[in-house]
Design an enzyme around this catalytic site. Structure first.
Site, mmCIF file in Angstrom:
data_model
loop_
_atom_site.group_PDB
_atom_site.id
_atom_site.type_symbol
_atom_site.label_atom_id
_atom_site.label_comp_id
_atom_site.label_asym_id
_atom_site.label_seq_id
_atom_site.Cartn_x
_atom_site.Cartn_y
_atom_site.Cartn_z
ATOM 1 N N GLU A 140 0.819 -1.204 0.000
ATOM 2 C CA GLU A 140 0.000 0.000 0.000
ATOM 3 C C GLU A 140 0.854 1.255 0.000
ATOM 4 O O GLU A 140 0.648 2.180 -0.806
ATOM 5 C CB GLU A 140 -0.920 0.001 1.214
ATOM 6 C CG GLU A 140 -1.770 1.243 1.358
ATOM 7 C CD GLU A 140 -2.839 1.314 0.278
ATOM 8 O OE1 GLU A 140 -2.803 2.280 -0.508
ATOM 9 O OE2 GLU A 140 -3.678 0.413 0.220
ATOM 10 N N ASP B 243 1.158 4.052 -3.132
ATOM 11 C CA ASP B 243 0.785 5.450 -2.957
ATOM 12 C C ASP B 243 1.941 6.379 -3.307
ATOM 13 O O ASP B 243 1.784 7.344 -4.067
ATOM 14 C CB ASP B 243 0.349 5.707 -1.510
ATOM 15 C CG ASP B 243 -0.954 5.018 -1.146
ATOM 16 O OD1 ASP B 243 -1.605 4.476 -2.056
ATOM 17 O OD2 ASP B 243 -1.315 5.027 0.047
ATOM 18 N N GLY C 296 -23.150 10.824 -17.165
ATOM 19 C CA GLY C 296 -23.217 11.728 -16.018
ATOM 20 C C GLY C 296 -22.696 11.054 -14.756
ATOM 21 O O GLY C 296 -22.032 10.020 -14.795
ATOM 22 N N SER D 192 -7.074 1.998 -3.994
ATOM 23 C CA SER D 192 -5.847 2.499 -3.398
ATOM 24 C C SER D 192 -4.903 3.024 -4.465
ATOM 25 O O SER D 192 -4.037 3.850 -4.170
ATOM 26 C CB SER D 192 -5.134 1.393 -2.616
ATOM 27 O OG SER D 192 -5.725 1.189 -1.378
#
Length: 608
Positions: A297, A301, A579, A518
């Site tokens: 993780e 990131d 939309g 993530s």
């Protein structure tokens, strides 16, 4: 005689003001039903301690909310005129009487000033004390609770406050909150056996060679090149403004490895090969640099957010917590709530990063509504100061990601055990000042099946969402899933989306493929950092709370996603449509079009 009774009443009042007995018995503040999957295990061991966070009533919080609505509305004359740290703290401060009465209550129970800590605005008081004393003060009983997966925690299902404090204290936690942070990634595409190859046909581990058709490479492996091509970033020269930076939050012992970052840059952005990320440790956090401890993780990131926004400075916040709680050891329980610790730190900083991405959360119903509202008010403080907060929307579709009704697990925790869609905290809080990012996949883009989305059971729909969300609900029809979600003017999510499948990430010296929202949140955050770069170099303030701009001005600058759905809770979930929809939000970014909007001449005048 009359004078005697006046004086008697006066002195009786004084004695009651300091009488510990009066401060012990109180009025019910909150009571909850034990949530699904938690079972009462045992009483805490003698000597166990707990850290209590006491949130004092903020009488002027509505004024701050009015401010942020004006400064984040691109059609308002105050757009972009963010508040200073001291101005925000003035608006969130409790009354002096509240501070005095709560402090006296603590003193009566033997808690001295040296053992009391406070946030700069004094709106939160933090004390660590024996659980036996907490039970006495709150007229309750704490127990060790065990989750079905084996985790333990110490909580109660109700607590009381002295009558004279009832209107001065918003909440006290940890008491009734059973939420647990989990990082928002799917494990479907990420295992230690799924080593990423240079192309879909490669037989050996190789580094990626840029393709002449980098956009289509996103069908196989997502890299910086394919994202820059897909989202129209190619050609923009980031100049690293001194005020600009991007932050990534890390919890649950997720560590960002510097050597992996260098490998990632060597692989995908050679000009940044010597770059690194600053690391700030909070609440005893670590950032272990051994290859074995490299976090999937955290590396995901950091690598993609920094890769897209380079050379914008990056900061990784590693927020510590206690190790897994063992009820057979006489140590303090693991009751520290990491969001609170991180918020304590970031709100105390004079110059926090202008864009921050987070990929952790839990189902909304596991968080008491008062605590959810109070936490999101703290997010509002950051937005009012010009910070954009991005959160991944979760990887369970409308709840648990399970389409088969026979195996779905979406049950309410109010004692009724009814099947309901399960919105994710804090992604469901578009009104309360975060931007939720869903996931897409492939070229042309379609909604990823795991993309979290839906409608809050706690929060009303913000004004800027009304038109877009109502159009979706009209298309959906009033009877579709009518008993599974809250369609009556509730806040909806996600707001936007970005690629989320097969990101090539270096972990422990090797590239792997990772999927999940993530990946989507740091991708969109990297693009927001570029938009801030453009605005700052034009002499404009940062974007801050982003959602009103997205819904009011930027729909045409987002790529509408109209294919895909997000199953869960024994259903096929919602469908992506033209939309806004609760799978892909308003769509994925087109950087050049967004840049043109945020540098629009009319917005220049309002921001000036």
């Amino acid at each position: 005689m009359k004078l005697f009774w006046i004086w008697l009443t006066f002195f009786t009042g004084l004695s009651l003001a300091v009488n510990p007995q009066r401060l012990t018995f109180g009025r019910l503040k909150q009571s909850v039903v034990p949530p699904q999957q938690w079972r009462k295990h045992s009483a805490p061991l003698p000597g166990s301690r707990i850290e209590l966070r006491i949130g004092l009533v903020q009488p002027f919080i509505h004024v701050l909310e009015n401010h942020i609505q004006e400064i984040s509305d691109p059609d308002h004359e105050r757009y972009g005129q963010h508040l200073s740290k001291s101005e925000v703290e003035t608006l969130i401060s409790p009354q002096d009487q509240s501070i005095q009465l709560v402090t006296e209550w603590l003193h009566v129970h033997g808690i001295e000033d040296t053992n009391i800590s406070r946030t700069p605005a004094q709106d939160w008081i933090v004390v660590t004390l024996p659980i036996s004393l907490a039970e006495k003060m709150l007229d309750t009983n704490y127990y060790v609770w065990q989750h079905d997966d084996g985790d333990f925690t110490i909580r109660t299902t109700s607590y009381n406050l002295p009558e004279h404090l009832f209107n001065h204290i918003d909440l006290i936690q940890p008491t009734t909150m059973f939420a647990r942070l989990s990082n928002m990634k799917t494990t479907l595409y990420r295992t230690k056996n799924d080593i990423a190859l240079g192309s879909s046909h490669a037989k050996e581990l190789t580094l990626i060679t840029p393709s002449s058709d980098s956009q289509n490479d996103c069908n196989y492996t997502v890299t910086l090149d394919c994202l820059q091509s897909l989202y129209n970033i190619i050609g923009y020269q980031t100049r690293a403004h001194s005020r600009n930076s991007i932050g990534l939050t890390g919890y649950l012992e997720q560590y960002a490895n510097q050597e992996d970052l260098k490998l990632f840059f060597a692989d995908q952005k050679p000009g940044a090969a010597n770059a690194s990320i600053d690391v700030i440790l909070i609440n005893g956090g670590f950032n272990n640099q051994s290859a074995q401890e490299a976090g999937d993780e955290a590396n995901l990131d950091v690598q993609f957010a920094l890769g897209l926004s380079y050379p914008t400075p990056g900061i990784f916040y590693s927020t510590g917590g206690e190790p897994p709680f063992n009820p057979d050891q006489g140590t303090e329980s693991n009751t520290n709530e990491p969001y609170a610790k991180w918020l304590d730190y970031i709100l105390s900083q004079d110059n926090p990063p202008l864009t921050i991405s987070t990929s952790y959360g839990d189902h909304e119903q596991t968080v008491p509504e008062d605590y959810a509202r109070r936490t999101c008010s703290r997010f509002m403080e950051l937005g009012a100061r010009g910070v954009t907060l991005m959160f991944s929307s979760g990887d369970g579709g409308v709840g648990d990601g399970i389409s088969d009704p026979a195996f779905q697990t979406c049950l309410t925790n109010d004692g009724k055990n009814e099947t309901r869609f399960l919105p994710v905290f804090p992604r469901s809080l578009s009104i309360l000042f975060v931007t939720s990012v869903g996931g897409t996949r492939g070229i042309p883009e379609e909604a990823a099946f795991f993309s979290g989305g839906g409608f809050s059971f706690y929060f009303d729909r913000p004004w800027y969402q009304d038109r877009a969300v109502n159009e979706f609900l009209e298309t959906l029809g009033e009877h579709t899933y009518s008993d599974l979600f809250n369609r009556c003017s509730s806040s909806a999510y996600p707001d936007v989306s970005a690629q989320g499948v097969n990101f090539r990430v270096f972990i422990g010296g090797k590239p792997y493929l990772i999927s999940g929202t993530s990946a989507s949140s740091p991708t969109f955050a990297g693009i927001v950092a570029l938009l801030n770069d453009a605005r700052l170099h034009a002499g404009l303030p940062p974007l801050g709370f982003l959602n009103p701009l997205l819904y009011r001005r930027s729909v045409e600058a987002l790529n509408d996603v109209t294919v895909g759905n997000n199953p869960g809770c024994g259903t096929n979930g919602f469908n992506a449509t033209g939309g806004w929809d609760p799978v892909s939000g308003l769509g994925t970014p087109n950087f050049e079009k967004l840049k043109k909007i945020v540098l629009d001449s009319q917005m220049l005048k309002r921001s000036g």
